[in-house]
Design an enzyme around this catalytic site. Structure first.
Site, PDB file in Angstrom:
ATOM      1  N   TYR A 240     -12.950   7.688  -4.171  1.00 55.79           N
ATOM      2  CA  TYR A 240     -11.716   8.485  -4.206  1.00 55.79           C
ATOM      3  C   TYR A 240     -11.855   9.703  -5.115  1.00 55.79           C
ATOM      4  CZ  TYR A 240      -9.421   5.078  -1.299  1.00 55.79           C
ATOM      5  OH  TYR A 240      -9.089   4.279  -0.226  1.00 55.79           O
TER       6      TYR A 240
ATOM      7  N   ASP B 199      -4.064  13.683   1.380  1.00 49.95           N
ATOM      8  CA  ASP B 199      -4.311  15.012   0.810  1.00 49.95           C
ATOM      9  C   ASP B 199      -2.976  15.720   0.569  1.00 49.95           C
ATOM     10  OD1 ASP B 199      -5.178  15.828   4.143  1.00 49.95           O
ATOM     11  OD2 ASP B 199      -3.458  16.694   3.113  1.00 49.95           O
TER      12      ASP B 199
ATOM     13  N   HIS C 241       0.986   6.553   2.985  1.00 49.27           N
ATOM     14  CA  HIS C 241      -0.230   5.876   2.509  1.00 49.27           C
ATOM     15  C   HIS C 241      -0.610   6.323   1.103  1.00 49.27           C
ATOM     16  CE1 HIS C 241      -1.632   4.966   6.900  1.00 49.27           C
ATOM     17  NE2 HIS C 241      -0.647   4.201   6.518  1.00 49.27           N
TER      18      HIS C 241
ATOM     19  N   CYS D  44      -0.874   2.730 -12.664  1.00 49.06           N
ATOM     20  CA  CYS D  44      -1.451   1.952 -13.765  1.00 49.06           C
ATOM     21  C   CYS D  44      -1.281   0.460 -13.487  1.00 49.06           C
ATOM     22  CB  CYS D  44      -0.723   2.300 -15.071  1.00 49.06           C
ATOM     23  SG  CYS D  44      -1.298   1.317 -16.488  1.00 49.06           S
TER      24      CYS D  44
END
Ligand code: APR
Length: 239
Positions: free
Chosen positions: A60, A98, A113, A121
């Site tokens: 990622y 994006d 998504h 966290c």
């Protein structure tokens, strides 16, 4: 423009990786796509993150850096222009993580998504902007713990915004899918919901998809061409 009923958008647009392809962001299932180098279950599942967090973070981090170096294309720009005209009567639901819709000027975008540019966290559940690469283990801006993960919805996890999406699909007059293979649910079923409630349905895609047969109309072509063409029709006809 007659306003949407009760604030429900009149037009719902679902976008997939195909709308970002011409910006240089690889799709998932085309030749040379993102999954080519990786098995989905090796990078986009909670189990993968549990077993090999560094590989997932590296995957990622690389995508986040790559997206920062590309730009929106005319398809993103056209949807932003449509929002400037329609306002709350348009909702863009995107499967993409994006930020090209936003960088083109769209503000009413629901990332079902999640988003590459955000993190979650694992210690305090706070969601915030990504502080850069996650592989080095930066601290959470809220609690200081070094347990950040991408705020991306992995396979087996609940997508974001499904209640809002269901309301929009039930009330919209037009549902348009752009650049999606229809390979992944629940997004693949949105066209059936919208048409069950009487919406017009249109697919704009480079090739036939798994859900083409569910649309009243399907136009084949590059998003950078067919999306501006459709937006032009909507703006001219005031539909
Ligand atoms: N213009 C229009 N459509 C295009 C273009 C283009 N330039 N290039 C590719 N496409 C089409 C392809 O024909 C394909 O139907 O875009 C679609 C891309 O399909 P996928 O790669 O499967 O991407 P997507 O549908 O967004 O995947 C859905 O699956 O892997 C998960 O979470 C991931 O959000 C993703 C979801």
């Amino acid at each position: 423009m007659t306003p949407g009923l009760g604030g429900v958008p009149r037009i719902v647009v679902l976008t997939g990786a195909g709308i970002s392809a011409e910006s240089g962001v690889p799709t998932f299932r085309d030749a040379g796509g993102l999954w080519e180098g990786h098995r989905v279950e090796d990078v986009a599942t909670p189990e993968a993150f549990e077993q090999d967090p560094d590989t997932v973070q590296r995957f990622y981090d690389a995508r986040r850096r790559a997206v920062a170096s590309v730009a929106p294309n005319p398809a993103h720009d056209a949807l932003a222009a449509l929002e400037r005209e329609l306002g709350d009567d348009l909702l863009v639901v995107t499967q993409n993580i994006d930020d090209l819709h936003e960088r083109a000027g769209s503000t009413r975008v629901l990332h079902m998504h999640g988003e590459l540019g955000r993190v979650r966290c694992l210690a305090c559940e706070a969601r915030s902007e990504a502080p850069g690469d996650l592989l080095p283990g930066p601290p959470c801006q809220n609690c200081g713990e070094r347990m950040l993960r991408p705020d991306v919805v992995w396979f087996g996890e609940m997508p974001y915004g499904l209640d809002e999406i269901d309301l929009a699909l039930a009330g919209c007059e037009t549902f348009v899918a752009i650049g999606t293979s229809g390979a992944v649910h629940p997004a693949a079923g949105f066209v059936l919901t919208a048409s069950a409630f009487g919406a017009e349905t249109l697919e704009l895609n480079l090739a036939g998809s798994e859900i083409t047969s569910f649309f009243a109309e399907s136009r084949l072509g590059l998003a950078s061409l067919v999306v501006p063409e459709w937006v032009g029709e909507v703006l001219r006809e005031g539909r």
